[in-house]
Design a protein around this motif. Sequence first.
Motif, PDB file in Angstrom:
ATOM      1  N   GLU A  11       0.855  -1.185   0.000  1.00 25.80           N
ATOM      2  CA  GLU A  11       0.000   0.000   0.000  1.00 25.80           C
ATOM      3  C   GLU A  11       0.887   1.229   0.000  1.00 25.80           C
ATOM      4  O   GLU A  11       1.945   1.241   0.615  1.00 25.80           O
ATOM      5  N   PHE A  12       0.462   2.261  -0.731  1.00 23.40           N
ATOM      6  CA  PHE A  12       1.212   3.512  -0.711  1.00 23.40           C
ATOM      7  C   PHE A  12       0.244   4.672  -0.869  1.00 23.40           C
ATOM      8  O   PHE A  12      -0.877   4.512  -1.357  1.00 23.40           O
ATOM      9  N   GLN A  13       0.688   5.816  -0.407  1.00 23.40           N
ATOM     10  CA  GLN A  13      -0.070   7.055  -0.544  1.00 23.40           C
ATOM     11  C   GLN A  13       0.863   8.114  -1.095  1.00 23.40           C
ATOM     12  O   GLN A  13       2.009   8.218  -0.670  1.00 23.40           O
ATOM     13  N   TYR A  14       0.356   8.900  -2.046  1.00 23.82           N
ATOM     14  CA  TYR A  14       1.145   9.968  -2.665  1.00 23.82           C
ATOM     15  C   TYR A  14       0.543  11.285  -2.194  1.00 23.82           C
ATOM     16  O   TYR A  14      -0.603  11.589  -2.481  1.00 23.82           O
ATOM     17  N   HIS A  15       1.323  12.051  -1.445  1.00 24.90           N
ATOM     18  CA  HIS A  15       0.876  13.341  -0.923  1.00 24.90           C
ATOM     19  C   HIS A  15       1.588  14.450  -1.682  1.00 24.90           C
ATOM     20  O   HIS A  15       2.815  14.499  -1.688  1.00 24.90           O
ATOM     21  N   LYS A  16       0.806  15.333  -2.318  1.00 20.86           N
ATOM     22  CA  LYS A  16       1.390  16.454  -3.048  1.00 20.86           C
ATOM     23  C   LYS A  16       1.448  17.662  -2.133  1.00 20.86           C
ATOM     24  O   LYS A  16       0.496  17.972  -1.431  1.00 20.86           O
ATOM     25  N   GLY A  17       2.570  18.349  -2.166  1.00 18.96           N
ATOM     26  CA  GLY A  17       2.760  19.550  -1.365  1.00 18.96           C
ATOM     27  C   GLY A  17       3.274  20.690  -2.223  1.00 18.96           C
ATOM     28  O   GLY A  17       3.613  20.499  -3.391  1.00 18.96           O
ATOM     29  N   GLN A  18       3.354  21.876  -1.625  1.00 21.83           N
ATOM     30  CA  GLN A  18       3.821  23.058  -2.345  1.00 21.83           C
ATOM     31  C   GLN A  18       5.299  22.958  -2.698  1.00 21.83           C
ATOM     32  O   GLN A  18       5.696  23.198  -3.825  1.00 21.83           O
ATOM     33  N   ASP A  19       6.138  22.573  -1.709  1.00 23.46           N
ATOM     34  CA  ASP A  19       7.574  22.543  -1.950  1.00 23.46           C
ATOM     35  C   ASP A  19       8.157  21.139  -2.036  1.00 23.46           C
ATOM     36  O   ASP A  19       9.325  20.969  -2.347  1.00 23.46           O
ATOM     37  N   HIS A  20       7.347  20.113  -1.749  1.00 29.54           N
ATOM     38  CA  HIS A  20       7.800  18.732  -1.907  1.00 29.54           C
ATOM     39  C   HIS A  20       6.604  17.785  -1.923  1.00 29.54           C
ATOM     40  O   HIS A  20       5.539  18.123  -1.438  1.00 29.54           O
ATOM     41  N   ASP A  21       6.809  16.628  -2.532  1.00 30.44           N
ATOM     42  CA  ASP A  21       5.815  15.554  -2.507  1.00 30.44           C
ATOM     43  C   ASP A  21       6.367  14.453  -1.621  1.00 30.44           C
ATOM     44  O   ASP A  21       7.586  14.286  -1.509  1.00 30.44           O
ATOM     45  N   ILE A  22       5.467  13.703  -0.981  1.00 29.72           N
ATOM     46  CA  ILE A  22       5.882  12.585  -0.128  1.00 29.72           C
ATOM     47  C   ILE A  22       5.111  11.342  -0.556  1.00 29.72           C
ATOM     48  O   ILE A  22       3.894  11.387  -0.711  1.00 29.72           O
ATOM     49  N   ILE A  23       5.849  10.253  -0.739  1.00 30.67           N
ATOM     50  CA  ILE A  23       5.221   8.963  -1.017  1.00 30.67           C
ATOM     51  C   ILE A  23       5.467   8.094   0.208  1.00 30.67           C
ATOM     52  O   ILE A  23       6.599   7.953   0.658  1.00 30.67           O
ATOM     53  N   GLU A  24       4.387   7.536   0.760  1.00 33.74           N
ATOM     54  CA  GLU A  24       4.489   6.655   1.930  1.00 33.74           C
ATOM     55  C   GLU A  24       4.182   5.227   1.493  1.00 33.74           C
ATOM     56  O   GLU A  24       3.110   4.958   0.967  1.00 33.74           O
ATOM     57  N   PHE A  25       5.120   4.320   1.728  1.00 33.27           N
ATOM     58  CA  PHE A  25       4.931   2.903   1.433  1.00 33.27           C
ATOM     59  C   PHE A  25       4.796   2.133   2.738  1.00 33.27           C
ATOM     60  O   PHE A  25       5.609   2.316   3.646  1.00 33.27           O
ATOM     61  N   GLN A  26       3.804   1.252   2.822  1.00 30.13           N
ATOM     62  CA  GLN A  26       3.649   0.363   3.974  1.00 30.13           C
ATOM     63  C   GLN A  26       4.472  -0.890   3.708  1.00 30.13           C
ATOM     64  O   GLN A  26       4.052  -1.772   2.979  1.00 30.13           O
ATOM     65  N   VAL A  27       5.682  -0.948   4.276  1.00 24.63           N
ATOM     66  CA  VAL A  27       6.612  -2.064   4.043  1.00 24.63           C
ATOM     67  C   VAL A  27       7.039  -2.646   5.398  1.00 24.63           C
ATOM     68  O   VAL A  27       8.214  -2.696   5.730  1.00 24.63           O
ATOM     69  N   LYS A  28       6.074  -3.102   6.148  1.00 25.84           N
ATOM     70  CA  LYS A  28       6.265  -3.546   7.529  1.00 25.84           C
ATOM     71  C   LYS A  28       7.343  -4.613   7.686  1.00 25.84           C
ATOM     72  O   LYS A  28       8.134  -4.564   8.622  1.00 25.84           O
TER      73      LYS A  28
END
Length: 166
Positions: A11-28
Amino acid sequence: MSLSYQQCEPEFQYHKGQDHDIIEFQVKDFRKDQLRVHMSRKGVLTVSGERSHQGTKGIRFHKEFNPPNGCKPDQIRAKLSSGVLFVTIPKEVVPQPLGQEPLTQVHRASNEKATPPKSETKSFISRLKIERKTAMKVVAGVAVLSLSFIVLFYVYKIYAPVIMHI
């Protein structure tokens, strides 16, 4: 003896931001040394992982992303924390047009989990994704057209009865 791998899709989530984007991966179940984040010469960001599971079996994943325009490939960072891989993609900050307030940057403590950026209310013009000058030209054109219509309406209203009685 070689490992046989089973593909997985974390599972992953892609968060868009003004000065950076963050991708979160669930890799337990993955360790830091089993994960890889790579930017290719063609500009494709690849996040992958591979680990052994039950002796001769292994689990792997491979995910590719096209980073946003204006990203800084040499400043992409990855951090594994509590089974979550955070991939931060810095972007070049575009100067704010005159007359607009700059957005404030929110700083997170390193031990806090990332939360999705709050959606901001955007005006109709900003949602069109056109430049401010172009938007002003469009608004001015619509205003001139509207005033022309109003003038023609009143001219017709005043002179139509006069013309009809002749």
